[in-house]
Design a protein around this motif. Structure first.
Motif, short mmCIF file in Angstrom:
data_model
loop_
_atom_site.label_atom_id
_atom_site.label_comp_id
_atom_site.label_asym_id
_atom_site.label_seq_id
_atom_site.Cartn_x
_atom_site.Cartn_y
_atom_site.Cartn_z
N GLY A 1 0.81 -1.22 0.00
CA GLY A 1 0.00 0.00 0.00
C GLY A 1 0.84 1.26 0.00
N ILE A 2 1.88 1.31 0.84
CA ILE A 2 2.72 2.51 0.88
C ILE A 2 3.55 2.62 -0.38
N SER B 1 1.92 8.81 -6.43
CA SER B 1 2.16 10.23 -6.17
C SER B 1 3.29 10.75 -7.07
N ASP B 2 4.37 10.00 -7.10
CA ASP B 2 5.53 10.42 -7.88
C ASP B 2 5.22 10.48 -9.37
N GLN B 3 4.56 9.45 -9.89
CA GLN B 3 4.31 9.37 -11.33
C GLN B 3 3.23 10.36 -11.79
N ILE B 4 2.22 10.56 -10.97
CA ILE B 4 1.17 11.51 -11.34
C ILE B 4 1.73 12.94 -11.36
N VAL B 5 2.54 13.25 -10.36
CA VAL B 5 3.14 14.59 -10.31
C VAL B 5 4.11 14.81 -11.47
N ALA B 6 5.05 13.86 -11.63
CA ALA B 6 6.10 14.03 -12.64
C ALA B 6 5.62 13.75 -14.05
N GLY B 7 4.72 12.79 -14.19
CA GLY B 7 4.32 12.38 -15.53
C GLY B 7 3.07 13.01 -16.08
N HIS C 1 9.00 15.87 -4.16
CA HIS C 1 9.39 15.76 -2.75
C HIS C 1 8.18 16.00 -1.85
N GLY C 2 7.40 17.02 -2.18
CA GLY C 2 6.20 17.31 -1.40
C GLY C 2 5.21 16.16 -1.46
N ALA C 3 4.98 15.64 -2.66
CA ALA C 3 4.03 14.55 -2.84
C ALA C 3 4.48 13.28 -2.12
N ASN C 4 5.73 12.90 -2.31
CA ASN C 4 6.23 11.66 -1.74
C ASN C 4 6.36 11.72 -0.22
N SER C 5 6.85 12.86 0.30
CA SER C 5 7.02 13.01 1.74
C SER C 5 5.69 12.94 2.46
N PHE C 6 4.70 13.63 1.93
CA PHE C 6 3.39 13.63 2.59
C PHE C 6 2.61 12.36 2.30
N ALA C 7 2.89 11.69 1.19
CA ALA C 7 2.27 10.39 0.96
C ALA C 7 2.72 9.42 2.04
N LEU C 8 4.02 9.43 2.34
CA LEU C 8 4.55 8.56 3.38
C LEU C 8 3.99 8.94 4.74
N ALA C 9 3.99 10.25 5.05
CA ALA C 9 3.54 10.71 6.37
C ALA C 9 2.06 10.41 6.60
N VAL C 10 1.23 10.72 5.63
CA VAL C 10 -0.21 10.50 5.79
C VAL C 10 -0.53 9.02 5.86
N TYR C 11 0.05 8.24 4.97
CA TYR C 11 -0.22 6.80 4.95
C TYR C 11 0.16 6.17 6.29
N ILE D 1 -1.64 16.46 -3.27
CA ILE D 1 -1.78 15.29 -4.15
C ILE D 1 -1.31 14.02 -3.43
N GLY D 2 -0.13 14.08 -2.83
CA GLY D 2 0.40 12.92 -2.13
C GLY D 2 -0.47 12.49 -0.96
N SER D 3 -0.98 13.47 -0.21
CA SER D 3 -1.84 13.16 0.95
C SER D 3 -3.14 12.50 0.51
#
Length: 235
Positions: free
Chosen positions: A63-64, A71-77, A116-126, A168-170
């Motif tokens: 899941g994480i 998060s990474d692919q949606i933001v970057a791609g 960085h914002g998306a991935n960091s907060f994806a990890l934190a929220v999850y 987005i990441g959250s």
């Protein structure tokens, strides 16, 4: 209105980017790196293994991984090619002459939103939705905020890049965590009893106050201290 918001965004970036000293430059460059935090990521896996059975560990780990990947692919791609907003430090950006860079690091071409914002907060929220312990949640969000601030300090992202990336990441992380919990059919009381167990089975004295989830807190703080010491003593 949009022009005014973008101008405000640039002003805030210049302010956040203006505080530079050599030791902090070195510390931030190491802090923002991906490899420095491998011990903390490993400690998160350790906490899951100690708190859950194998099936749930696999579900939560997948899941994480999915939350960060999406998060990474949606933001970057998806978003970056659409908006094509130059990074503040990019030499094609007129603002770059006012931005302080460290060791010539300017990042890629586009920076909106921030990975960085998306991935960091994806990890934190999850993880905060999986390990619902106040001390752990406080730590993981402080870590995410500091990790995001490093991008402003280095001049490679505007504050809006970070904020939109974090949203987005959250959002993705919350959806992934909800799905993972449904699939795992977690029993909150038994799980939390395990996480409330001592970090060491026969801990005595002050150590009995350290719980399983504190492994990540201790590892993260320890990593930051090591990075700071390295920054101070590096020539």
């Amino acid at each position: 209105m949009l022009d005014q918001l973008m101008a405000l965004d640039a002003d805030i970036l210049i302010f956040l980017n203006s505080f530079h000293v050599p030791v902090l430059d070195r510390f931030v460059m190491m802090f923002t790196g991906r490899w420095a935090w491998i011990p903390m990521y490993a400690s998160l896996l350790y906490v899951l293994i100690r708190a859950y059975d194998t099936r749930r560990v696999v579900i939560f780990t997948l899941g994480i991984a999915l939350a960060i990947l999406l998060s990474d692919q949606i933001v970057a791609g998806v978003f970056r090619p659409i908006f094509q907003r130059l990074r503040p430090a990019n030499l094609d950006n007129p603002l770059s002459e006012f931005v302080q860079v460290v060791d010539g690091y300017r990042g890629g071409r586009y920076g909106f939103p921030s990975c960085h914002g998306a991935n960091s907060f994806a990890l934190a929220v999850y993880m905060s939705l999986i390990i619902r312990r106040p001390r752990f949640v406080t730590f993981i969000f402080i870590w995410a905020l500091l990790n995001c601030y490093t991008r402003n300090y280095l001049g490679v992202h505007y504050p809006a890049d970070i904020i939109v990336g974090a949203i987005i990441g959250s959002t993705i992380a919350a959806l992934c965590a909800w799905t993972a919990r449904k699939m795992a059919h977690t029993t909150r009381h038994s799980d939390w009893e395990v996480m409330g167990a001592p970090l060491l089975p026969k801990a005595e004295g002050a150590l009995h106050k350290l719980k399983i989830f504190d492994a990540t807190v201790l590892t993260g703080v320890g990593t930051a201290v090591v990075l700071l010491v390295m920054a101070i003593f590096r020539a």
